[in-house]
Design a protein around this motif. Sequence first.
Motif, PDB file in Angstrom:
ATOM      1  N   ARG A  68       2.111   8.376 -18.593  1.00 36.94           N
ATOM      2  CA  ARG A  68       1.788   7.338 -17.896  1.00 36.94           C
ATOM      3  C   ARG A  68       1.976   5.770 -18.369  1.00 36.94           C
ATOM      4  O   ARG A  68       2.388   4.853 -17.943  1.00 36.94           O
ATOM      5  CB  ARG A  68       0.497   7.523 -17.277  1.00 36.94           C
ATOM      6  N   ASN A  69       1.941   5.708 -19.750  1.00 34.47           N
ATOM      7  CA  ASN A  69       1.850   4.525 -20.203  1.00 34.47           C
ATOM      8  C   ASN A  69       2.237   4.681 -21.748  1.00 34.47           C
ATOM      9  O   ASN A  69       1.712   5.637 -22.391  1.00 34.47           O
ATOM     10  CB  ASN A  69       0.787   3.757 -19.982  1.00 34.47           C
ATOM     11  N   ARG A  70       2.756   3.804 -22.453  1.00 32.74           N
ATOM     12  CA  ARG A  70       2.746   3.831 -23.914  1.00 32.74           C
ATOM     13  C   ARG A  70       2.617   2.520 -24.594  1.00 32.74           C
ATOM     14  O   ARG A  70       2.747   1.545 -24.037  1.00 32.74           O
ATOM     15  CB  ARG A  70       3.828   4.417 -24.472  1.00 32.74           C
ATOM     16  N   ALA A 128      -0.377   2.063 -12.781  1.00 33.24           N
ATOM     17  CA  ALA A 128       0.220   2.817 -13.692  1.00 33.24           C
ATOM     18  C   ALA A 128       0.252   2.320 -14.917  1.00 33.24           C
ATOM     19  O   ALA A 128       0.785   2.783 -16.019  1.00 33.24           O
ATOM     20  CB  ALA A 128       1.675   3.017 -13.232  1.00 33.24           C
ATOM     21  N   THR A 129      -0.566   1.343 -15.115  1.00 30.35           N
ATOM     22  CA  THR A 129      -0.474   0.476 -16.586  1.00 30.35           C
ATOM     23  C   THR A 129      -1.911   0.506 -17.262  1.00 30.35           C
ATOM     24  O   THR A 129      -2.189  -0.160 -18.281  1.00 30.35           O
ATOM     25  CB  THR A 129      -0.014  -1.070 -16.253  1.00 30.35           C
ATOM     26  N   ASN A 130      -2.909   1.387 -16.752  1.00 29.76           N
ATOM     27  CA  ASN A 130      -3.968   1.490 -17.156  1.00 29.76           C
ATOM     28  C   ASN A 130      -4.072   1.557 -18.742  1.00 29.76           C
ATOM     29  O   ASN A 130      -3.523   2.649 -19.177  1.00 29.76           O
ATOM     30  CB  ASN A 130      -4.707   2.818 -16.554  1.00 29.76           C
ATOM     31  N   LYS A 131      -4.737   0.866 -19.457  1.00 27.40           N
ATOM     32  CA  LYS A 131      -4.975   1.170 -20.954  1.00 27.40           C
ATOM     33  C   LYS A 131      -6.051   0.284 -21.266  1.00 27.40           C
ATOM     34  O   LYS A 131      -6.421  -0.792 -20.688  1.00 27.40           O
ATOM     35  CB  LYS A 131      -3.731   1.081 -21.829  1.00 27.40           C
ATOM     36  N   TRP A 173      -0.843   7.406 -23.305  1.00 26.32           N
ATOM     37  CA  TRP A 173      -1.668   8.035 -22.019  1.00 26.32           C
ATOM     38  C   TRP A 173      -0.869   8.998 -21.148  1.00 26.32           C
ATOM     39  O   TRP A 173       0.322   8.770 -20.769  1.00 26.32           O
ATOM     40  CB  TRP A 173      -1.907   6.668 -21.301  1.00 26.32           C
ATOM     41  N   TYR A 218      -5.511  10.126 -23.881  1.00 24.71           N
ATOM     42  CA  TYR A 218      -5.047   8.818 -24.617  1.00 24.71           C
ATOM     43  C   TYR A 218      -5.224   9.085 -26.092  1.00 24.71           C
ATOM     44  O   TYR A 218      -5.776   9.797 -26.791  1.00 24.71           O
ATOM     45  CB  TYR A 218      -6.163   7.729 -24.326  1.00 24.71           C
TER      46      TYR A 218
END
Lengths: 113, 114
Positions: free
Chosen positions: A55-57, B98-101, A48, A33
Amino acid sequence: EAGVTQSPTHLIKTRGQQATLRCSPISGHTSVYWYQQALGLGLQFLLWYDEGEERNRGNFPPRFSGRQFPNYSSELNVNALELEDSALYLCASSLEGAGEKLFFGSGTQLSVL
Amino acid sequence: ELKVEQNPLFLSMQEGKNYTIYCNYSTTSDRLYWYRQDPGKSLESLFVLLSNGAVKQEGRLMASLDTKARLSTLHITAAVHDLSATYFCAVERGYGGATNKLIFGTGTLLAVQP
């Protein structure tokens, strides 16, 4: 066991230049991350990566990008640097992408002049 | 959008005193974390709280979670100077998806005075 390592520790650039920040996760961790910690703004989620894929931003412009290599290390690239990009950039790793405790590196302090 | 708020933002306390830092979040969440950051250093994980009513303690710090109230507290007992640092809570969204943060709170700067 080595923790999350980041390089360089400090980076000074001028407006319009590009910056590349590097991160090596803890051995065995597959998720990386990136967070930006700007003065007065707290920690903001950037990106991430897990198993080599993004996977995600977070809510950052496309000039913030990165990648994860087969050995799970990661790079964060910031193009067309702006003054407000000056911040501490923290990298963290975890065993999985979902819910495992994050281990943070010491960060790269990026200064844009 | 998930928002995480901490209060107070700054806390000056005397050694030996007790105090509580509060962390409120705006939507349902799966996990809550507390981190400590010393000046010029990175973040150190303190606690992971996984369910409603969870309580964890280490040394002079105790963290609890009330998911119904969307509130976590970090209680400091008999503060000592070594506890001076910035404390962050962080809330996780999208566990298993899929949205893990992690969304971090603003941080609480704790200064323990002798």
